[in-house]
Design an enzyme around this catalytic site. Structure first.
Site, PDB file in Angstrom:
ATOM      1  N   LYS A 277      36.023  34.896  -6.114  1.00 52.40           N
ATOM      2  CA  LYS A 277      35.767  34.024  -4.955  1.00 52.40           C
ATOM      3  C   LYS A 277      36.962  34.082  -3.993  1.00 52.40           C
ATOM      4  O   LYS A 277      36.796  34.278  -2.788  1.00 52.40           O
ATOM      5  CB  LYS A 277      35.559  32.579  -5.440  1.00 52.40           C
ATOM      6  CG  LYS A 277      35.596  31.540  -4.316  1.00 52.40           C
ATOM      7  CD  LYS A 277      35.859  30.128  -4.825  1.00 52.40           C
ATOM      8  CE  LYS A 277      37.106  29.966  -5.604  1.00 52.40           C
ATOM      9  NZ  LYS A 277      38.007  28.884  -5.295  1.00 52.40           N
TER      10      LYS A 277
ATOM     11  N   LYS B  72      47.423  30.131   0.801  1.00 46.74           N
ATOM     12  CA  LYS B  72      46.894  30.432  -0.542  1.00 46.74           C
ATOM     13  C   LYS B  72      46.299  31.845  -0.582  1.00 46.74           C
ATOM     14  O   LYS B  72      46.393  32.542  -1.585  1.00 46.74           O
ATOM     15  CB  LYS B  72      45.849  29.374  -0.920  1.00 46.74           C
ATOM     16  CG  LYS B  72      45.092  29.635  -2.199  1.00 46.74           C
ATOM     17  CD  LYS B  72      45.889  29.362  -3.472  1.00 46.74           C
ATOM     18  CE  LYS B  72      45.052  29.703  -4.708  1.00 46.74           C
ATOM     19  NZ  LYS B  72      45.713  29.411  -5.958  1.00 46.74           N
TER      20      LYS B  72
ATOM     21  N   THR C 246      40.520  25.689  -3.677  1.00 50.63           N
ATOM     22  CA  THR C 246      40.778  26.926  -2.937  1.00 50.63           C
ATOM     23  C   THR C 246      39.488  27.281  -2.200  1.00 50.63           C
ATOM     24  O   THR C 246      38.479  27.603  -2.822  1.00 50.63           O
ATOM     25  CB  THR C 246      41.162  28.079  -3.885  1.00 50.63           C
ATOM     26  OG1 THR C 246      42.284  27.681  -4.658  1.00 50.63           O
ATOM     27  CG2 THR C 246      41.510  29.332  -3.091  1.00 50.63           C
TER      28      THR C 246
HETATM   29  P1  NAP Z   1      36.592  23.923 -13.048  1.00 48.86           P
HETATM   30  O1  NAP Z   1      37.282  23.674 -14.346  1.00 48.86           O
HETATM   31  O2  NAP Z   1      35.352  24.760 -13.053  1.00 48.86           O
HETATM   32  O3  NAP Z   1      36.274  22.496 -12.403  1.00 48.86           O
HETATM   33  C1  NAP Z   1      35.534  22.361 -11.225  1.00 48.86           C
HETATM   34  C2  NAP Z   1      35.291  20.887 -10.998  1.00 48.86           C
HETATM   35  O4  NAP Z   1      34.583  20.710  -9.771  1.00 48.86           O
HETATM   36  C3  NAP Z   1      34.442  20.217 -12.070  1.00 48.86           C
HETATM   37  O5  NAP Z   1      34.909  18.901 -12.234  1.00 48.86           O
HETATM   38  C4  NAP Z   1      33.044  20.239 -11.452  1.00 48.86           C
HETATM   39  O6  NAP Z   1      32.196  19.215 -11.954  1.00 48.86           O
HETATM   40  C5  NAP Z   1      33.387  19.972 -10.000  1.00 48.86           C
HETATM   41  N1  NAP Z   1      32.363  20.462  -9.073  1.00 48.86           N
HETATM   42  C6  NAP Z   1      32.099  21.750  -8.761  1.00 48.86           C
HETATM   43  N2  NAP Z   1      31.127  21.818  -7.852  1.00 48.86           N
HETATM   44  C7  NAP Z   1      30.755  20.544  -7.571  1.00 48.86           C
HETATM   45  C8  NAP Z   1      29.802  19.971  -6.702  1.00 48.86           C
HETATM   46  N3  NAP Z   1      29.026  20.733  -5.928  1.00 48.86           N
HETATM   47  N4  NAP Z   1      29.691  18.629  -6.680  1.00 48.86           N
HETATM   48  C9  NAP Z   1      30.478  17.868  -7.462  1.00 48.86           C
HETATM   49  N5  NAP Z   1      31.410  18.357  -8.300  1.00 48.86           N
HETATM   50  C10 NAP Z   1      31.547  19.679  -8.356  1.00 48.86           C
HETATM   51  O7  NAP Z   1      37.586  24.591 -11.976  1.00 48.86           O
HETATM   52  P2  NAP Z   1      39.181  24.522 -11.911  1.00 48.86           P
HETATM   53  O8  NAP Z   1      39.748  25.636 -12.729  1.00 48.86           O
HETATM   54  O9  NAP Z   1      39.661  23.125 -12.103  1.00 48.86           O
HETATM   55  O10 NAP Z   1      39.400  24.981 -10.378  1.00 48.86           O
HETATM   56  C11 NAP Z   1      39.125  24.115  -9.301  1.00 48.86           C
HETATM   57  C12 NAP Z   1      39.595  24.759  -8.006  1.00 48.86           C
HETATM   58  O11 NAP Z   1      40.993  25.028  -8.098  1.00 48.86           O
HETATM   59  C13 NAP Z   1      38.917  26.086  -7.640  1.00 48.86           C
HETATM   60  O12 NAP Z   1      38.767  26.169  -6.258  1.00 48.86           O
HETATM   61  C14 NAP Z   1      39.922  27.119  -8.146  1.00 48.86           C
HETATM   62  O13 NAP Z   1      39.814  28.353  -7.443  1.00 48.86           O
HETATM   63  C15 NAP Z   1      41.231  26.398  -7.860  1.00 48.86           C
HETATM   64  N6  NAP Z   1      42.377  26.790  -8.698  1.00 48.86           N
HETATM   65  C16 NAP Z   1      42.242  26.899 -10.052  1.00 48.86           C
HETATM   66  C17 NAP Z   1      43.348  27.262 -10.811  1.00 48.86           C
HETATM   67  C18 NAP Z   1      43.249  27.449 -12.325  1.00 48.86           C
HETATM   68  O14 NAP Z   1      44.193  27.982 -12.922  1.00 48.86           O
HETATM   69  N7  NAP Z   1      42.190  26.999 -12.980  1.00 48.86           N
HETATM   70  C19 NAP Z   1      44.591  27.476 -10.197  1.00 48.86           C
HETATM   71  C20 NAP Z   1      44.708  27.313  -8.824  1.00 48.86           C
HETATM   72  C21 NAP Z   1      43.591  26.952  -8.090  1.00 48.86           C
HETATM   73  P3  NAP Z   1      31.408  19.402 -13.352  1.00 48.86           P
HETATM   74  O15 NAP Z   1      32.337  18.931 -14.414  1.00 48.86           O
HETATM   75  O16 NAP Z   1      30.204  18.551 -13.217  1.00 48.86           O
HETATM   76  O17 NAP Z   1      31.056  20.865 -13.461  1.00 48.86           O
END
Ligand code: NAP
Length: 287
Positions: free
Chosen positions: A241, A173, A98
Protein backbone atom coordinates in the site's frame (compact mmCIF):
# COMPACT_ATOMS: atom_id res chain seq x y z
CA UNK A 1 -7.95 18.67 34.68
CA UNK A 2 -6.20 16.45 32.14
CA UNK A 3 -7.11 16.82 28.47
CA UNK A 4 -9.60 14.40 26.95
CA UNK A 5 -8.21 12.24 24.16
CA UNK A 6 -10.15 9.88 21.88
CA UNK A 7 -8.21 7.13 20.09
CA UNK A 8 -9.74 5.40 17.06
CA UNK A 9 -8.19 2.14 15.79
CA UNK A 10 -6.57 -0.29 18.19
CA UNK A 11 -4.51 -2.44 15.83
CA UNK A 12 -0.88 -3.50 16.20
CA UNK A 13 0.10 0.19 16.47
CA UNK A 14 -2.95 1.93 17.93
CA UNK A 15 -3.42 -0.42 20.91
CA UNK A 16 -0.07 0.39 22.56
CA UNK A 17 -0.15 4.05 21.47
CA UNK A 18 -3.48 4.60 23.22
CA UNK A 19 -2.02 2.80 26.25
CA UNK A 20 0.82 5.35 26.48
CA UNK A 21 -1.71 8.21 26.50
CA UNK A 22 -3.52 6.62 29.45
CA UNK A 23 -0.21 6.03 31.26
CA UNK A 24 0.64 9.74 30.82
CA UNK A 25 -2.55 10.66 32.66
CA UNK A 26 -4.79 11.72 29.77
CA UNK A 27 -8.51 11.02 30.04
CA UNK A 28 -8.68 8.45 27.22
CA UNK A 29 -11.69 7.00 25.40
CA UNK A 30 -11.20 4.47 22.58
CA UNK A 31 -13.14 3.13 19.61
CA UNK A 32 -12.35 0.01 17.63
CA UNK A 33 -14.46 -1.42 14.79
CA UNK A 34 -14.13 -4.90 16.31
CA UNK A 35 -15.56 -4.07 19.72
CA UNK A 36 -13.84 -6.95 21.55
CA UNK A 37 -10.49 -5.24 21.06
CA UNK A 38 -11.78 -1.99 22.58
CA UNK A 39 -13.03 -3.94 25.59
CA UNK A 40 -9.68 -5.70 25.88
CA UNK A 41 -7.92 -2.30 25.80
CA UNK A 42 -10.28 -0.81 28.42
CA UNK A 43 -9.76 -3.86 30.63
CA UNK A 44 -5.98 -3.61 30.36
CA UNK A 45 -5.58 0.16 30.70
CA UNK A 46 -8.63 1.16 32.70
CA UNK A 47 -9.94 3.64 30.11
CA UNK A 48 -13.37 3.95 28.52
CA UNK A 49 -14.63 2.72 25.15
CA UNK A 50 -17.30 4.17 22.82
CA UNK A 51 -19.64 2.48 20.31
CA UNK A 52 -18.82 4.78 17.34
CA UNK A 53 -16.02 7.18 16.30
CA UNK A 54 -18.51 10.08 16.68
CA UNK A 55 -19.34 9.06 20.26
CA UNK A 56 -15.65 8.72 21.13
CA UNK A 57 -14.91 12.18 19.69
CA UNK A 58 -17.85 13.96 21.33
CA UNK A 59 -16.13 15.61 24.31
CA UNK A 60 -12.54 15.14 23.19
CA UNK A 61 -9.95 17.92 22.97
CA UNK A 62 -7.81 15.68 20.77
CA UNK A 63 -8.88 12.82 18.50
CA UNK A 64 -6.21 10.44 17.19
CA UNK A 65 -6.92 7.96 14.39
CA UNK A 66 -4.76 4.97 13.41
CA UNK A 67 -6.52 2.82 10.82
CA UNK A 68 -5.44 1.13 7.56
CA UNK A 69 -5.57 3.14 4.33
CA UNK A 70 -7.11 6.19 2.60
CA UNK A 71 -10.63 4.74 2.49
CA UNK A 72 -10.51 3.74 6.15
CA UNK A 73 -9.47 7.27 7.13
CA UNK A 74 -12.31 8.79 5.10
CA UNK A 75 -14.75 6.33 6.69
CA UNK A 76 -13.78 6.84 10.35
CA UNK A 77 -13.44 10.60 9.92
CA UNK A 78 -16.15 11.54 7.42
CA UNK A 79 -18.57 8.58 7.53
CA UNK A 80 -22.09 8.64 8.93
CA UNK A 81 -20.93 7.99 12.49
CA UNK A 82 -17.46 9.34 11.85
CA UNK A 83 -15.33 11.62 14.01
CA UNK A 84 -16.43 14.83 12.27
CA UNK A 85 -20.10 14.20 13.03
CA UNK A 86 -19.38 14.18 16.77
CA UNK A 87 -16.31 16.33 17.40
CA UNK A 88 -16.52 19.78 19.01
CA UNK A 89 -15.32 23.05 17.45
CA UNK A 90 -11.72 23.93 18.26
CA UNK A 91 -10.68 20.31 18.84
CA UNK A 92 -7.63 18.84 17.10
CA UNK A 93 -7.83 15.75 14.89
CA UNK A 94 -4.56 13.87 14.35
CA UNK A 95 -4.33 11.04 11.82
CA UNK A 96 -1.46 8.59 12.37
CA UNK A 97 -2.46 6.28 9.50
CA UNK A 98 -0.02 6.01 6.59
CA UNK A 99 -2.19 7.44 3.81
CA UNK A 100 -1.84 9.63 0.72
CA UNK A 101 -1.05 13.35 0.87
CA UNK A 102 -4.27 13.91 -1.10
CA UNK A 103 -6.39 12.39 1.64
CA UNK A 104 -4.51 14.44 4.23
CA UNK A 105 -5.34 17.66 2.35
CA UNK A 106 -8.94 16.54 1.88
CA UNK A 107 -9.45 15.73 5.57
CA UNK A 108 -7.73 19.00 6.51
CA UNK A 109 -10.34 20.86 4.42
CA UNK A 110 -13.24 18.77 5.79
CA UNK A 111 -12.09 19.45 9.36
CA UNK A 112 -11.62 23.18 8.70
CA UNK A 113 -15.23 23.46 7.58
CA UNK A 114 -16.24 22.20 11.03
CA UNK A 115 -13.87 24.55 12.87
CA UNK A 116 -11.58 21.62 13.69
CA UNK A 117 -7.78 21.55 13.25
CA UNK A 118 -6.17 18.63 11.43
CA UNK A 119 -2.66 17.21 11.49
CA UNK A 120 -1.48 14.33 9.29
CA UNK A 121 1.02 12.48 11.44
CA UNK A 122 2.16 9.09 10.09
CA UNK A 123 4.72 7.25 12.19
CA UNK A 124 7.86 5.17 11.80
CA UNK A 125 9.43 2.79 14.29
CA UNK A 126 7.19 -0.24 13.92
CA UNK A 127 5.38 -2.31 16.50
CA UNK A 128 8.38 -2.11 18.85
CA UNK A 129 8.44 1.69 18.57
CA UNK A 130 4.72 1.85 19.40
CA UNK A 131 5.16 -0.48 22.38
CA UNK A 132 8.23 1.35 23.74
CA UNK A 133 6.75 4.80 23.07
CA UNK A 134 9.64 5.70 20.76
CA UNK A 135 7.99 6.47 17.45
CA UNK A 136 9.15 9.02 14.90
CA UNK A 137 6.09 11.16 14.09
CA UNK A 138 6.12 13.15 10.84
CA UNK A 139 3.55 15.95 10.88
CA UNK A 140 1.83 18.25 8.42
CA UNK A 141 -0.55 21.05 9.39
CA UNK A 142 -0.83 24.46 10.99
CA UNK A 143 1.94 25.43 13.45
CA UNK A 144 -0.47 26.52 16.20
CA UNK A 145 -2.42 23.25 16.15
CA UNK A 146 0.85 21.32 16.03
CA UNK A 147 2.17 23.14 19.09
CA UNK A 148 -0.96 22.15 21.03
CA UNK A 149 -0.92 18.51 19.87
CA UNK A 150 2.81 17.87 20.21
CA UNK A 151 2.81 17.20 24.00
CA UNK A 152 0.03 14.62 23.46
CA UNK A 153 1.99 12.89 20.68
CA UNK A 154 5.14 13.02 22.84
CA UNK A 155 3.44 10.31 24.93
CA UNK A 156 4.48 7.77 22.28
CA UNK A 157 6.92 9.72 20.12
CA UNK A 158 10.61 10.39 20.61
CA UNK A 159 10.84 12.68 17.57
CA UNK A 160 7.64 14.57 16.81
CA UNK A 161 8.28 17.14 14.07
CA UNK A 162 6.26 19.53 11.92
CA UNK A 163 7.50 19.36 8.32
CA UNK A 164 5.12 21.75 6.55
CA UNK A 165 1.45 22.31 5.73
CA UNK A 166 -1.25 19.61 5.42
CA UNK A 167 0.15 16.58 3.56
CA UNK A 168 3.79 17.24 4.51
CA UNK A 169 3.73 14.46 7.13
CA UNK A 170 2.51 11.92 4.57
CA UNK A 171 5.05 13.12 1.97
CA UNK A 172 7.84 12.66 4.53
CA UNK A 173 6.61 9.15 5.35
CA UNK A 174 6.80 8.41 1.60
CA UNK A 175 10.48 9.44 1.64
CA UNK A 176 10.94 7.11 4.63
CA UNK A 177 9.38 4.15 2.79
CA UNK A 178 11.32 4.86 -0.43
CA UNK A 179 14.56 4.80 1.62
CA UNK A 180 13.60 1.50 3.27
CA UNK A 181 12.42 -0.43 0.19
CA UNK A 182 15.72 -0.62 -1.70
CA UNK A 183 17.66 -1.04 1.53
CA UNK A 184 15.75 -4.19 2.56
CA UNK A 185 16.36 -5.71 -0.89
CA UNK A 186 20.09 -4.90 -0.57
CA UNK A 187 20.19 -6.46 2.89
CA UNK A 188 18.38 -9.56 1.58
CA UNK A 189 20.92 -9.93 -1.21
CA UNK A 190 23.84 -9.50 1.21
CA UNK A 191 22.56 -12.12 3.66
CA UNK A 192 21.66 -14.60 0.89
CA UNK A 193 25.15 -14.07 -0.58
CA UNK A 194 26.80 -14.70 2.82
CA UNK A 195 24.85 -17.96 3.13
CA UNK A 196 25.85 -19.16 -0.37
CA UNK A 197 29.45 -18.21 0.35
CA UNK A 198 29.46 -20.51 3.38
CA UNK A 199 30.10 -17.67 5.84
CA UNK A 200 28.74 -17.50 9.40
CA UNK A 201 25.95 -15.01 8.54
CA UNK A 202 25.35 -13.99 12.17
CA UNK A 203 29.02 -13.18 12.67
CA UNK A 204 29.09 -11.32 9.35
CA UNK A 205 26.14 -9.19 10.47
CA UNK A 206 27.79 -8.50 13.86
CA UNK A 207 30.92 -7.30 12.12
CA UNK A 208 29.52 -5.28 9.22
CA UNK A 209 26.88 -3.61 11.39
CA UNK A 210 29.80 -1.80 13.04
CA UNK A 211 30.85 -0.37 9.66
CA UNK A 212 29.39 1.66 6.82
CA UNK A 213 26.71 -0.95 5.96
CA UNK A 214 24.99 -0.42 9.31
CA UNK A 215 21.25 0.32 9.28
CA UNK A 216 18.14 -0.01 11.47
CA UNK A 217 17.06 -2.86 9.21
CA UNK A 218 20.38 -4.65 9.61
CA UNK A 219 20.41 -4.26 13.39
CA UNK A 220 16.75 -5.16 13.93
CA UNK A 221 16.01 -7.58 11.10
CA UNK A 222 19.33 -9.05 9.86
CA UNK A 223 19.45 -12.08 12.16
CA UNK A 224 15.73 -12.84 11.88
CA UNK A 225 16.06 -12.70 8.07
CA UNK A 226 18.89 -15.24 8.25
CA UNK A 227 16.64 -17.41 10.50
CA UNK A 228 13.71 -16.86 8.03
CA UNK A 229 11.46 -15.57 10.83
CA UNK A 230 8.77 -13.17 9.63
CA UNK A 231 5.78 -13.58 11.95
CA UNK A 232 6.02 -10.07 13.45
CA UNK A 233 6.48 -6.43 12.54
CA UNK A 234 5.36 -4.44 9.50
CA UNK A 235 3.17 -6.43 7.11
CA UNK A 236 4.07 -6.88 3.43
CA UNK A 237 0.59 -5.73 2.39
CA UNK A 238 1.01 -2.46 4.32
CA UNK A 239 4.31 -1.91 2.46
CA UNK A 240 2.59 -2.65 -0.88
CA UNK A 241 0.00 0.00 0.00
CA UNK A 242 2.72 2.48 1.03
CA UNK A 243 4.88 1.97 -2.07
CA UNK A 244 1.78 2.29 -4.25
CA UNK A 245 1.13 5.68 -2.61
CA UNK A 246 4.77 6.71 -3.25
CA UNK A 247 4.60 5.74 -6.92
CA UNK A 248 1.28 7.57 -7.43
CA UNK A 249 2.77 10.71 -5.84
CA UNK A 250 5.96 10.40 -7.94
CA UNK A 251 3.85 10.17 -11.09
CA UNK A 252 2.44 13.57 -10.13
CA UNK A 253 5.64 15.31 -9.01
CA UNK A 254 7.97 13.83 -11.65
CA UNK A 255 10.34 12.00 -9.26
CA UNK A 256 11.88 8.81 -10.62
CA UNK A 257 11.61 5.69 -8.44
CA UNK A 258 13.09 2.79 -10.44
CA UNK A 259 14.25 0.74 -7.42
CA UNK A 260 11.06 1.39 -5.44
CA UNK A 261 9.00 0.25 -8.44
CA UNK A 262 11.06 -2.95 -8.76
CA UNK A 263 10.86 -3.74 -5.05
CA UNK A 264 7.08 -3.21 -5.11
CA UNK A 265 6.96 -5.96 -7.79
CA UNK A 266 8.98 -8.20 -5.45
CA UNK A 267 6.57 -7.54 -2.56
CA UNK A 268 3.66 -8.41 -4.86
CA UNK A 269 5.35 -11.78 -5.46
CA UNK A 270 5.88 -12.37 -1.71
CA UNK A 271 2.23 -11.51 -1.04
CA UNK A 272 1.04 -13.89 -3.80
CA UNK A 273 3.20 -16.64 -2.32
CA UNK A 274 1.29 -16.36 0.99
CA UNK A 275 3.37 -13.70 2.77
CA UNK A 276 0.86 -10.85 2.87
CA UNK A 277 1.04 -10.57 6.68
CA UNK A 278 4.74 -11.44 7.00
CA UNK A 279 7.19 -8.74 8.04
CA UNK A 280 8.70 -6.71 5.17
CA UNK A 281 12.09 -8.36 5.75
CA UNK A 282 10.58 -11.45 4.04
CA UNK A 283 11.92 -10.10 0.70
CA UNK A 284 14.78 -12.55 1.27
CA UNK A 285 12.42 -15.50 0.63
CA UNK A 286 12.51 -14.65 -3.11
CA UNK A 287 16.26 -15.31 -3.18
P1 NAP B 1 -3.72 -3.27 11.99
O1 NAP B 1 -3.10 -4.05 13.10
O2 NAP B 1 -4.28 -4.01 10.82
O3 NAP B 1 -4.85 -2.34 12.63
C1 NAP B 1 -5.70 -1.55 11.86
C2 NAP B 1 -6.73 -0.94 12.77
O4 NAP B 1 -7.59 -0.08 12.01
C3 NAP B 1 -7.65 -1.96 13.44
O5 NAP B 1 -7.96 -1.48 14.72
C4 NAP B 1 -8.88 -1.95 12.53
O6 NAP B 1 -10.07 -2.35 13.20
C5 NAP B 1 -8.94 -0.47 12.18
N1 NAP B 1 -9.65 -0.22 10.92
C6 NAP B 1 -9.21 -0.48 9.67
N2 NAP B 1 -10.10 -0.08 8.77
C7 NAP B 1 -11.14 0.46 9.45
C8 NAP B 1 -12.36 1.05 9.06
N3 NAP B 1 -12.70 1.17 7.78
N4 NAP B 1 -13.19 1.49 10.03
C9 NAP B 1 -12.85 1.36 11.33
N5 NAP B 1 -11.70 0.81 11.75
C10 NAP B 1 -10.85 0.37 10.83
O7 NAP B 1 -2.68 -2.20 11.38
P2 NAP B 1 -1.41 -1.53 12.08
O8 NAP B 1 -0.22 -2.40 11.87
O9 NAP B 1 -1.75 -1.04 13.45
O10 NAP B 1 -1.19 -0.28 11.09
C11 NAP B 1 -2.04 0.85 11.11
C12 NAP B 1 -1.48 1.92 10.19
O11 NAP B 1 -0.16 2.27 10.63
C13 NAP B 1 -1.36 1.54 8.71
O12 NAP B 1 -1.63 2.65 7.92
C14 NAP B 1 0.10 1.12 8.59
O13 NAP B 1 0.59 1.27 7.26
C15 NAP B 1 0.75 2.10 9.57
N6 NAP B 1 2.03 1.66 10.16
C16 NAP B 1 2.16 0.41 10.67
C17 NAP B 1 3.38 0.04 11.23
C18 NAP B 1 3.61 -1.37 11.77
O14 NAP B 1 4.76 -1.72 12.05
N7 NAP B 1 2.58 -2.18 11.98
C19 NAP B 1 4.44 0.95 11.30
C20 NAP B 1 4.25 2.24 10.81
C21 NAP B 1 3.03 2.58 10.26
P3 NAP B 1 -10.42 -3.91 13.39
O15 NAP B 1 -9.77 -4.33 14.66
O16 NAP B 1 -11.90 -3.95 13.47
O17 NAP B 1 -9.90 -4.63 12.17
Amino acid sequence: MSAKVAFIGLGVMGFPMAGHLKAKGYDVIVFNRTAAKAQEWAGKHGGKSAPTPAAAAKDADFVMTMVGNDNDVLEVVGGKEGVLSGIKKGAILVDHTTASADVARKVHAMAKEKGVHFIDAPVSGGQAGAENGKLTVMCGGDPEAFARAKPVMDSYGRAVTLLGPAGAGQLTKMVNQICIAGLVQGLSEGIAFAEKAGLDAELVLDVISKGAAQSWQMENRGKTMHARKFDFGFAVDWMRKDLGICIAEATRNGAKLPVTQTVLGYYNEVSKAGGSRWDTSSLITRL
